[in-house]
Design a protein around this motif. Structure first.
Motif, short mmCIF file in Angstrom:
data_model
loop_
_atom_site.label_atom_id
_atom_site.label_comp_id
_atom_site.label_asym_id
_atom_site.label_seq_id
_atom_site.Cartn_x
_atom_site.Cartn_y
_atom_site.Cartn_z
N UNK A 35 0.67 -1.40 0.14
CA UNK A 35 -0.05 -0.08 0.05
C UNK A 35 0.82 1.11 -0.13
N UNK A 37 0.53 5.30 1.41
CA UNK A 37 -0.16 6.35 1.81
C UNK A 37 0.48 7.69 1.68
N UNK A 40 -2.19 12.89 4.39
CA UNK A 40 -3.61 13.54 4.59
C UNK A 40 -4.56 12.72 4.01
N UNK A 41 -4.00 11.43 3.53
CA UNK A 41 -4.87 10.15 2.97
C UNK A 41 -4.98 9.00 3.47
N UNK A 42 -5.68 8.17 3.18
CA UNK A 42 -5.73 6.59 3.75
C UNK A 42 -4.68 5.98 2.57
N UNK A 43 -4.20 4.70 3.29
CA UNK A 43 -3.43 3.95 2.39
C UNK A 43 -4.44 3.57 1.13
N UNK A 45 -4.23 0.52 -2.02
CA UNK A 45 -3.37 -0.70 -2.62
C UNK A 45 -2.65 -0.39 -3.96
N UNK A 48 -1.06 -6.50 -5.47
CA UNK A 48 -1.25 -7.75 -4.42
C UNK A 48 -0.47 -9.02 -5.10
N UNK A 86 4.19 7.17 2.56
CA UNK A 86 4.63 5.99 3.07
C UNK A 86 3.98 4.76 2.48
N UNK A 88 3.73 0.75 2.68
CA UNK A 88 3.32 -0.29 3.66
C UNK A 88 3.30 -1.86 2.98
N UNK A 98 -7.50 -10.96 9.91
CA UNK A 98 -7.00 -9.43 10.00
C UNK A 98 -5.83 -9.43 9.13
N UNK A 99 -5.73 -8.23 8.51
CA UNK A 99 -4.74 -7.87 7.75
C UNK A 99 -3.68 -7.45 8.64
N UNK A 101 -0.19 -4.75 9.01
CA UNK A 101 0.70 -3.83 8.41
C UNK A 101 1.77 -3.90 8.89
N UNK A 106 9.02 5.14 4.77
CA UNK A 106 8.77 6.77 4.18
C UNK A 106 9.79 7.18 3.46
N UNK B 9 -13.42 15.24 9.25
CA UNK B 9 -11.78 14.94 8.85
C UNK B 9 -10.95 15.36 9.94
N UNK B 35 -9.39 1.53 12.17
CA UNK B 35 -7.90 1.66 12.55
C UNK B 35 -7.50 2.73 12.97
N UNK B 45 -5.19 -2.19 14.04
CA UNK B 45 -6.41 -2.42 13.78
C UNK B 45 -7.38 -2.47 15.29
N UNK B 48 -13.33 -4.99 13.76
CA UNK B 48 -14.08 -5.02 12.40
C UNK B 48 -15.01 -5.72 12.51
N UNK B 91 -8.93 5.84 10.79
CA UNK B 91 -9.15 5.13 9.39
C UNK B 91 -10.47 4.18 9.50
N UNK B 103 -8.02 -6.62 -0.73
CA UNK B 103 -8.07 -5.14 -0.75
C UNK B 103 -8.83 -4.49 -0.11
N UNK B 104 -8.47 -3.89 1.15
CA UNK B 104 -9.17 -2.93 1.87
C UNK B 104 -9.28 -1.62 1.19
N UNK B 106 -9.74 2.04 2.11
CA UNK B 106 -9.50 3.23 3.05
C UNK B 106 -10.28 4.60 2.74
N UNK B 107 -10.82 4.93 3.93
CA UNK B 107 -11.32 6.36 3.89
C UNK B 107 -9.96 7.32 4.23
N UNK B 108 -10.52 8.69 4.11
CA UNK B 108 -9.31 9.76 4.18
C UNK B 108 -8.89 9.82 5.61
#
Lengths: 111, 115
Positions: A35, A37, A40-43, A45, A48, A86, A88, A98-99, A101, A106, B9, B35, B45, B48, B91, B103-104, B106-108
């Motif tokens: 992943x 990141x 300011x955002x989420x990771x 993908x 895979x 970043x 991951x 569970x995944x 990480x 960085x 946010x 998360x 985590x 879930x 998150x 694949x997960x 993710x939100x912001x």
């Protein structure tokens, strides 16, 4: 519990350079995920991997699933400033839901 | 299609206050993850859900944390009372469970600061 160890923790490189980072585990994984990141955002993908030895590319990114199933690496060729973020590695351990990480690498790219 | 939506946010609150974080998963996704990300501990985590049912909450740090998913399109993570050490980015992620592909999305994130 199971952990993913990523190295290096951070990298400072010049635009145009190639980048290599890796991820290791003390136990086997059946799936490896990479992943990215951005600030300011989420990771999100990137790649895979599902089979030992698998080599997969996504543009300038290439990732491989290690033969031992305990490691994986990610290469970025000809880095550009927007590669900053970043990275991951992640994966669900066999039989687990569970995944997990890694702590992330960085990446800083200087134009 | 809209991705995972989180609100607010950014949240700044004082110690002792109740905080509620909200998440709307991607339509059609049947599993949702919460998360927490900090510099010290990375991405952890917390809990879930699968088909709106909490499956594993072993990552929830304390009883001050609670999460609910009243329906397939909404989840909340509540901290009561909040403490400065809860400051982090939270998150939410969703997935279609059972496809074999992990694949997960993710939100912001919600950046929480507890003063």
């Amino acid at each position: 519990g199971q952990q993913l160890n990523q190295s290096p923790q951070s990298m400072f490189i010049q635009e145009g350079e190639d980048v290599s980072m890796n991820c290791t585990s003390s136990s086997i994984f059946n799936t490896w995920l990479w992943y990215k990141q951005e600030p300011g955002e989420g990771p999100v993908l990137l790649i895979a991997l599902y089979k030992a030895g698998e080599l997969t590319s996504n543009g300038r990114l290439t990732a491989q699933f290690g033969i031992t199933r305990k490691d994986s690496f990610l290469n970025i060729s000809a880095s550009i400033p927007s590669d900053v973020g970043i990275y991951f590695c992640a994966g669900p351990p066999p039989g687990g839901f569970k995944t997990i990480f890694g702590a992330g690498t960085r990446l800083f790219v200087k134009a | 299609d809209a991705g995972v939506i989180q609100s607010p946010r950014h949240e700044v609150t004082e110690m002792g206050q109740e905080v509620t974080l909200r998440c709307k998963p991607i339509s059609g996704h049947n599993s949702l993850f919460w998360y927490r990300q900090t510099m010290m501990r990375g991405l952890e985590l917390l809990i879930y859900f699968n088909n709106n049912v909490p499956i594993d909450d072993s990552g929830m740090p304390e009883d001050r944390f609670s999460a609910k998913m009243p329906n397939a399109s909404f989840s909340t993570l509540k901290i009561q009372p909040s403490e400065p050490r809860d400051s982090a980015v939270y998150f939410c992620a969703s997935i279609i469970w059972g496809t074999g592909f992990n694949e997960q999305f993710f939100g912001p994130g919600t950046r929480l600061t507890v003063l």
